[in-house]
Scaffold this active site. Structure first.
Site, PDB file in Angstrom:
ATOM      1  N   HIS A 143       0.797  -1.225   0.000  1.00  0.00           N
ATOM      2  CA  HIS A 143       0.000   0.000   0.000  1.00  0.00           C
ATOM      3  C   HIS A 143       0.840   1.292   0.000  1.00  0.00           C
ATOM      4  O   HIS A 143       0.727   2.148   0.869  1.00  0.00           O
ATOM      5  CB  HIS A 143      -1.134   0.016   1.033  1.00  0.00           C
ATOM      6  CG  HIS A 143      -0.839  -0.434   2.433  1.00  0.00           C
ATOM      7  ND1 HIS A 143       0.086   0.167   3.224  1.00  0.00           N
ATOM      8  CD2 HIS A 143      -1.403  -1.384   3.192  1.00  0.00           C
ATOM      9  CE1 HIS A 143       0.092  -0.417   4.397  1.00  0.00           C
ATOM     10  NE2 HIS A 143      -0.785  -1.361   4.418  1.00  0.00           N
ATOM     11  N   HIS A 161      -5.830  -9.941  13.460  1.00  0.00           N
ATOM     12  CA  HIS A 161      -5.929  -8.745  12.623  1.00  0.00           C
ATOM     13  C   HIS A 161      -6.715  -9.067  11.349  1.00  0.00           C
ATOM     14  O   HIS A 161      -6.462 -10.082  10.703  1.00  0.00           O
ATOM     15  CB  HIS A 161      -4.505  -8.297  12.283  1.00  0.00           C
ATOM     16  CG  HIS A 161      -4.382  -6.981  11.586  1.00  0.00           C
ATOM     17  ND1 HIS A 161      -5.389  -6.051  11.528  1.00  0.00           N
ATOM     18  CD2 HIS A 161      -3.336  -6.437  10.904  1.00  0.00           C
ATOM     19  CE1 HIS A 161      -4.967  -4.994  10.850  1.00  0.00           C
ATOM     20  NE2 HIS A 161      -3.735  -5.210  10.449  1.00  0.00           N
ATOM     21  N   GLU A 219      -6.762  -7.268   8.522  1.00  0.00           N
ATOM     22  CA  GLU A 219      -6.145  -6.894   7.234  1.00  0.00           C
ATOM     23  C   GLU A 219      -5.797  -8.168   6.453  1.00  0.00           C
ATOM     24  O   GLU A 219      -5.323  -9.155   7.017  1.00  0.00           O
ATOM     25  CB  GLU A 219      -4.918  -5.994   7.438  1.00  0.00           C
ATOM     26  CG  GLU A 219      -4.527  -5.324   6.128  1.00  0.00           C
ATOM     27  CD  GLU A 219      -3.545  -4.164   6.279  1.00  0.00           C
ATOM     28  OE1 GLU A 219      -2.952  -3.982   7.359  1.00  0.00           O
ATOM     29  OE2 GLU A 219      -3.364  -3.445   5.277  1.00  0.00           O
ATOM     30  N   ASP A 268      -3.620  -9.326   4.511  1.00  0.00           N
ATOM     31  CA  ASP A 268      -2.334 -10.038   4.470  1.00  0.00           C
ATOM     32  C   ASP A 268      -2.276 -11.097   5.576  1.00  0.00           C
ATOM     33  O   ASP A 268      -1.444 -11.999   5.527  1.00  0.00           O
ATOM     34  CB  ASP A 268      -1.136  -9.091   4.545  1.00  0.00           C
ATOM     35  CG  ASP A 268      -1.236  -8.037   5.619  1.00  0.00           C
ATOM     36  OD1 ASP A 268      -2.352  -7.695   6.050  1.00  0.00           O
ATOM     37  OD2 ASP A 268      -0.173  -7.531   6.048  1.00  0.00           O
ATOM     38  N   HIS A 303      -2.443  -1.985  13.965  1.00  0.00           N
ATOM     39  CA  HIS A 303      -2.513  -0.901  13.032  1.00  0.00           C
ATOM     40  C   HIS A 303      -3.934  -0.527  12.599  1.00  0.00           C
ATOM     41  O   HIS A 303      -4.145   0.560  12.072  1.00  0.00           O
ATOM     42  CB  HIS A 303      -1.628  -1.393  11.863  1.00  0.00           C
ATOM     43  CG  HIS A 303      -1.792  -1.041  10.490  1.00  0.00           C
ATOM     44  ND1 HIS A 303      -1.877  -1.911   9.439  1.00  0.00           N
ATOM     45  CD2 HIS A 303      -1.836   0.186   9.940  1.00  0.00           C
ATOM     46  CE1 HIS A 303      -1.951  -1.292   8.312  1.00  0.00           C
ATOM     47  NE2 HIS A 303      -1.931  -0.027   8.579  1.00  0.00           N
ATOM     48  N   ASP A 338       1.120  -7.113  13.844  1.00  0.00           N
ATOM     49  CA  ASP A 338       1.889  -6.107  13.093  1.00  0.00           C
ATOM     50  C   ASP A 338       3.016  -5.479  13.928  1.00  0.00           C
ATOM     51  O   ASP A 338       4.055  -5.080  13.376  1.00  0.00           O
ATOM     52  CB  ASP A 338       0.958  -4.992  12.602  1.00  0.00           C
ATOM     53  CG  ASP A 338       0.292  -5.333  11.265  1.00  0.00           C
ATOM     54  OD1 ASP A 338       0.715  -6.287  10.604  1.00  0.00           O
ATOM     55  OD2 ASP A 338      -0.658  -4.624  10.889  1.00  0.00           O
ATOM     56  N   TYR A 359       9.388   0.150   9.044  1.00  0.00           N
ATOM     57  CA  TYR A 359       8.041  -0.388   9.263  1.00  0.00           C
ATOM     58  C   TYR A 359       7.291   0.472  10.278  1.00  0.00           C
ATOM     59  O   TYR A 359       6.134   0.845  10.071  1.00  0.00           O
ATOM     60  CB  TYR A 359       8.184  -1.830   9.771  1.00  0.00           C
ATOM     61  CG  TYR A 359       6.905  -2.589   9.878  1.00  0.00           C
ATOM     62  CD1 TYR A 359       6.481  -3.414   8.840  1.00  0.00           C
ATOM     63  CD2 TYR A 359       6.120  -2.505  11.015  1.00  0.00           C
ATOM     64  CE1 TYR A 359       5.297  -4.127   8.942  1.00  0.00           C
ATOM     65  CE2 TYR A 359       4.947  -3.215  11.127  1.00  0.00           C
ATOM     66  CZ  TYR A 359       4.539  -4.022  10.088  1.00  0.00           C
ATOM     67  OH  TYR A 359       3.368  -4.722  10.193  1.00  0.00           O
ATOM     68  N   HIS A 367       5.085 -10.133  10.432  1.00  0.00           N
ATOM     69  CA  HIS A 367       5.933  -9.916   9.251  1.00  0.00           C
ATOM     70  C   HIS A 367       7.402 -10.047   9.647  1.00  0.00           C
ATOM     71  O   HIS A 367       7.826  -9.495  10.671  1.00  0.00           O
ATOM     72  CB  HIS A 367       5.769  -8.499   8.684  1.00  0.00           C
ATOM     73  CG  HIS A 367       4.413  -8.217   8.129  1.00  0.00           C
ATOM     74  ND1 HIS A 367       3.955  -8.740   6.941  1.00  0.00           N
ATOM     75  CD2 HIS A 367       3.409  -7.440   8.593  1.00  0.00           C
ATOM     76  CE1 HIS A 367       2.726  -8.307   6.707  1.00  0.00           C
ATOM     77  NE2 HIS A 367       2.372  -7.524   7.695  1.00  0.00           N
TER      78      HIS A 367
HETATM   79 FE1  FEO Z   1      -1.972  -4.300   9.219  1.00  0.00          FE
HETATM   80 FE2  FEO Z   1       0.334  -6.729   8.199  1.00  0.00          FE
HETATM   81  O1  FEO Z   1      -1.353  -5.892   8.374  1.00  0.00           O
END
Ligand code: FEO
Length: 387
Positions: free
Chosen positions: A25, A79, A81, A83, A145, A164, A192, A223
């Site tokens: 993004h 989360h 999101e 991913d 996040h 995250d 990050y 991640h």
């Molecule tokens: Fe806020 Fe890695 O997703």
């Protein structure tokens, strides 16, 4: 078959490695990334998070390296999101409707994303999910996040599954900080934080308080590399970054039309240099905004320059300011500069962005058309005096 990686007895990394992703993004991920899912083998087989949809088979192979995915009893969704939630539909189908543990906002978000009425079990801070030998303790971490974020701590294993938080975009076959280049992990963790967590620094502080009572030996983020040897160091870094602690560092970020704004940038540079401030000159034509934000995370002085173009800014600077205002660093000193032909709108727009971040503002530097040598020399001296 893709292999699972053991973190501790009965706990495995079963994520996916995204070797080729370079844009997340709008964030330049020049080292790729991973989406980390974790499998806990206990009386209740538990999966923490999933991966991006196109790495589904990789995740399933890693799970299958340990256990048949149909045996999963619980899924903890830290989360929404995509991913991390992208493979939930597939897991839920294979595991025949396992219990999903998620935050109140997680339930809302997952329903809005997947339009399914799965077996949601809503949890809040302090709740524990018993998997047999383990009690997984929940801490909700809203806005680190998204509104739905939460983290999970296993006291049995002394592992914090931090989602995250504490992540980095690094694609690597190595999984632990003890196996990888520490300076690169920190560089990517900083980038990050600057591009993901910076606008939510107050929420990061609350999250740090929320986990401060845990005895953490390992931090398993969603991640990148898992923190095993340097957990205390990354927690300390997060304390610094979330407190807006900066060094005696200046950034001069600019673009130029006929080199006048660049001349001003160089004169400003000399002023900082003469005063012994570490200073970096960054052309927006050649640098990515997400790398600039990483530098900004620890810089005290932020100087931004553009000429006026069509009663506005050069598009590179306008794009950067939009990104910068969204990430909203705080407690810094700002300076707007640039040349103009007949309307100094450039200064107005740049100052507006600096003010929106509540920066202390130094007197702006504007020049009609072209600065002469005397002006530039005076400017260098002026910068030395005012900083
Ligand atoms: Fe806020 Fe890695 O997703």
């Amino acid at each position: 078959m893709m292999k699972a990686v053991r973190l501790k007895d009965d706990i495995y990394w079963v994520g996916g490695i995204d070797w080729n992703i370079r844009n997340f993004h709008g964030y330049l991920t020049q080292r790729g990334s991973t989406y980390n899912a974790y499998l806990i083998i206990d009386e209740k087989i538990t999966l923490i998070d999933t991966v991006k949809y196109y790495l589904k088979n990789e995740m399933l192979e890693r799970i299958s390296d340990v256990i048949n995915p149909s045996k999963i009893d619980y899924v903890v969704s830290n989360h929404v999101e995509m991913d991390h939630s992208g493979c939930l539909p597939d897991i839920i189908e294979r595991a025949k409707n396992p219990k999903i543990f998620t935050s109140p906002n997680g339930e809302k978000g997952l329903k809005l994303h997947y339009k399914k009425d799965w077996d949601f079990n809503v949890v809040k801070s302090g709740d524990r999910i018993n998997t047999g030998k383990r009690d997984l303790e929940i801490v909700l971490t809203p806005m680190v996040h998204w509104p739905d974020n939460m983290v999970v701590y296993s006291s049995e294993d002394k592992i914090l599954f931090s989602n995250d938080a504490f992540g980095q975009h690094i694609a690597a076959s190595e999984r632990f900080d003890s196996e990888y280049h520490y300076d690169i992990i920190i560089e990517e963790a900083k980038k990050y934080y600057a591009n993901i967590a910076l606008p939510y620094s107050n929420q990061v502080k609350k999250a740090l308080e929320g986990v401060s009572g845990f005895d953490i030996e390992m931090i398993a983020p969603s991640h990148g590399i898992i923190w095993k040897e340097r957990t205390k160091e990354i927690i300390k870094k997060y304390q610094e970054w979330s407190s807006n602690e900066t060094g005696n560092v200046a950034l001069i970020v600019y673009d130029t039309m006929w080199e006048s704004t660049e001349k001003i940038a160089l004169a400003i540079y000399k002023g900082f240099q003469n005063k012994g401030v570490r200073v970096k000159l960054i052309s927006l034509r050649n640098s990515h905004i997400s790398d600039i934000m990483a530098d900004m995370l620890t810089a005290k002085y932020i100087c931004i320059g553009s000429p006026t173009l069509n009663m506005n800014l050069l598009p590179t600077v306008a794009g950067f300011l939009s990104y910068f205002k969204g990430l909203a660093p705080k407690n810094r000193i700002g300076l707007a500069f640039g040349s103009y032909g007949w309307a100094p709108k450039n200064i107005e727009y740049i100052e507006e962005a600096l003010i929106s971040c509540e920066f202390e503002i130094l007197e702006s530097i504007k020049v009609q058309y072209i600065p002469d040598d005397a002006f530039l020399m005076n400017l260098t001296e002026k910068i030395e005096k005012i900083i």
